[in-house]
Design a protein around this motif. Structure first.
Motif, short mmCIF file in Angstrom:
data_model
loop_
_atom_site.label_atom_id
_atom_site.label_comp_id
_atom_site.label_asym_id
_atom_site.label_seq_id
_atom_site.Cartn_x
_atom_site.Cartn_y
_atom_site.Cartn_z
N ASP A 220 0.78 -1.35 -0.17
CA ASP A 220 -0.06 0.02 -0.19
C ASP A 220 0.76 1.20 0.02
N ASN A 221 2.35 1.05 -0.36
CA ASN A 221 3.08 2.12 -0.56
C ASN A 221 3.54 2.61 0.81
N GLN A 222 3.45 2.11 1.71
CA GLN A 222 3.88 2.59 3.01
C GLN A 222 5.37 2.19 3.21
N LEU A 223 6.18 3.22 3.71
CA LEU A 223 7.82 2.81 3.87
C LEU A 223 7.83 1.79 4.89
N LEU A 224 8.72 0.70 4.48
CA LEU A 224 8.81 -0.24 5.67
C LEU A 224 10.12 -0.21 6.22
N SER A 225 11.23 0.09 5.38
CA SER A 225 12.61 0.26 5.70
C SER A 225 13.59 0.98 4.81
N ILE A 226 14.54 1.32 5.29
CA ILE A 226 15.64 1.85 4.49
C ILE A 226 17.01 1.44 4.77
N GLU A 227 17.33 0.68 3.69
CA GLU A 227 18.72 0.14 3.71
C GLU A 227 19.95 0.68 3.58
N GLU A 228 21.01 0.90 4.27
CA GLU A 228 22.26 1.79 4.00
C GLU A 228 23.37 0.80 3.62
N VAL A 229 24.11 0.87 2.69
CA VAL A 229 25.19 0.31 2.14
C VAL A 229 26.29 1.30 2.21
N GLY A 230 26.06 2.31 2.53
CA GLY A 230 27.17 3.27 2.36
C GLY A 230 27.92 3.72 3.98
N ASP A 231 28.31 4.70 4.03
CA ASP A 231 28.89 5.24 5.47
C ASP A 231 27.73 5.24 6.35
N LEU A 232 27.91 4.23 7.43
CA LEU A 232 26.87 4.22 8.58
C LEU A 232 27.07 5.26 9.59
N THR A 233 28.25 6.05 9.69
CA THR A 233 28.55 6.86 10.62
C THR A 233 27.96 8.22 10.31
N GLU A 234 28.06 8.64 9.02
CA GLU A 234 27.69 10.08 8.37
C GLU A 234 26.16 9.92 7.87
N GLY A 235 25.86 11.13 7.50
CA GLY A 235 24.62 11.06 6.53
C GLY A 235 23.32 10.74 7.27
N PHE A 236 22.27 9.91 6.70
CA PHE A 236 21.33 9.28 7.24
C PHE A 236 21.75 8.10 7.91
N HIS A 237 21.31 7.83 9.26
CA HIS A 237 21.69 6.83 10.06
C HIS A 237 20.24 5.83 9.98
N ALA A 238 20.54 4.80 8.94
CA ALA A 238 19.31 4.05 8.89
C ALA A 238 19.49 2.68 9.59
N ASP A 239 18.32 2.29 10.11
CA ASP A 239 18.26 1.11 10.97
C ASP A 239 18.17 -0.17 9.88
N GLN A 240 18.94 -1.07 10.04
CA GLN A 240 19.12 -2.30 9.11
C GLN A 240 18.04 -3.31 9.46
N SER A 241 17.26 -3.21 10.33
CA SER A 241 16.16 -4.12 10.51
C SER A 241 15.30 -4.09 9.28
N VAL A 242 14.59 -5.07 9.52
CA VAL A 242 13.56 -5.45 8.22
C VAL A 242 12.15 -4.58 8.37
N ASN A 243 11.76 -4.32 9.37
CA ASN A 243 10.45 -3.43 9.74
C ASN A 243 10.94 -2.39 10.36
N THR A 244 11.67 -1.24 9.87
CA THR A 244 12.25 -0.14 10.68
C THR A 244 10.96 0.69 11.02
N TYR A 245 9.87 0.96 10.13
CA TYR A 245 8.70 1.62 10.46
C TYR A 245 7.57 0.65 10.39
N GLN A 246 6.53 1.11 11.48
CA GLN A 246 5.37 0.45 11.46
C GLN A 246 4.06 1.22 11.67
N TYR A 247 3.03 0.91 11.51
CA TYR A 247 2.00 1.72 11.43
C TYR A 247 0.77 1.20 11.97
N ASP A 248 -0.22 2.28 12.24
CA ASP A 248 -1.61 1.75 12.71
C ASP A 248 -2.56 1.52 11.63
N LEU A 249 -3.82 1.21 11.84
CA LEU A 249 -4.69 1.03 10.78
C LEU A 249 -5.05 2.46 9.92
#
Length: 295
Positions: free
Chosen positions: A148-177
């Motif tokens: 349904d076009n809801q963002l679940l996660s953002i994967e980072e393969v660049g520098d993990l210490t700079e820029g956007f600090h992405a969480d590497q888990s499968v479901n970073t974002y969760q939503y209600d109904l």
């Protein structure tokens, strides 16, 4: 009641603000007249948006999209960004340029954002960004969505210490109904509770701290409370007036704010860009009738 603040004092502060803001008014008028950026050395901030004209090796756009931006602060270097779009007018590349002593713009690898890719629904699929000093990739992001076009996660393969600090888990974002975000592991948010107006009421973090928000009947925020262990800080909002732990902290107006200190008021101003984002802050910090500014 806190809202019954002495109106005369508020009006006096706003009159002083308008008087001190003369340099900003001149800057706004100068930009409106379209002076060349090289002639804007005396302005605190100058921004030029280009559409159909090629000024920085940009591809002219005739559909209302910005093809390049040029800006500078007082006595600072001249900077520019050029923008490139795909056939659906989606931004796919943004390149940073710096002006040389000869007033010519030279493309730099710093701050470059490219490429940006999208799916057929217009959602961003991937994005790369480079840093300021070494022109290294600090963000190499891949976006994962639900059906349904809801963002679940953002994967980072660049520098993990700079820029956007992405969480590497499968479901970073969760939503209600209702589609409201209820957890964001990249910001250590474990739970978000909403009130009957569908506005966030409580935000809880993994360190045990939480933010609590109070609104009036129309949904305008009137209090923010931060709790950590046995300590708390409270901010109350009454129209343009802001209180910190029950003490008057600032009065906001269209072009900045008046900040309360121990014995007097400090006038602070900002100049915003075309999106309303502040780009330069300035004030007379030393009471010497001279402006100190920061970008």
């Amino acid at each position: 009641m806190k809202c019954k603040f002495i109106k005369f004092k508020l009006i006096l502060l706003l009159v002083i603000s308008i008087f001190l803001l003369g340099s900003f008014v001149v800057t706004a008028q100068s930009i409106k007249k379209g002076k060349p950026i090289s002639k804007m050395n005396t302005d605190l901030f100058h921004l030029k948006l280009n559409y159909e004209i090629n000024t920085v090796s940009n591809t002219p756009r005739f559909n209302g999209a910005i093809s390049s931006t040029q800006w500078r602060t007082k006595a600072g270097p001249r900077n520019a960004y050029t923008y490139h779009y795909d056939s659906r007018d989606q931004l796919v590349e943004a390149n940073y340029w710096e002006a040389t002593n000869s007033a010519q713009y030279v493309k730099s690898n710093e701050f470059q954002t490219a490429p940006i890719t999208y799916d057929l629904n217009g959602n961003i699929l991937s994005l790369k960004r480079q840093d300021e000093l070494n022109s290294l990739i600090i963000d190499d992001l891949s976006y994962v969505y639900e059906v349904d076009n809801q963002l679940l996660s953002i994967e980072e393969v660049g520098d993990l210490t700079e820029g956007f600090h992405a969480d590497q888990s499968v479901n970073t974002y969760q939503y209600d109904l209702n589609g409201n975000l209820i957890s964001d592991q990249s910001k250590n948010i474990t739970n978000i509770e909403y009130n009957h107006l569908n506005l966030p009421a409580i935000i809880k973090f993994s360190d045990g701290s939480e933010l609590q928000f109070t609104y009036n009947a129309s949904g305008k925020k009137i209090r923010k409370r931060y709790l950590l262990s046995s300590s708390q800080t409270i901010k109350d909002y009454c129209h343009e007036i802001e209180y910190y732990n029950n003490s008057l902290e600032a009065i906001y107006h269209e072009n900045g704010r008046s900040v309360s200190n121990t014995s007097d008021w400090q006038e602070e101003f900002f100049i915003a860009d075309h999106l309303g984002s502040p780009r330069v802050y300035f004030a007379d910090l030393n009471d010497n009738y001279k402006i100190e500014s920061s970008e």
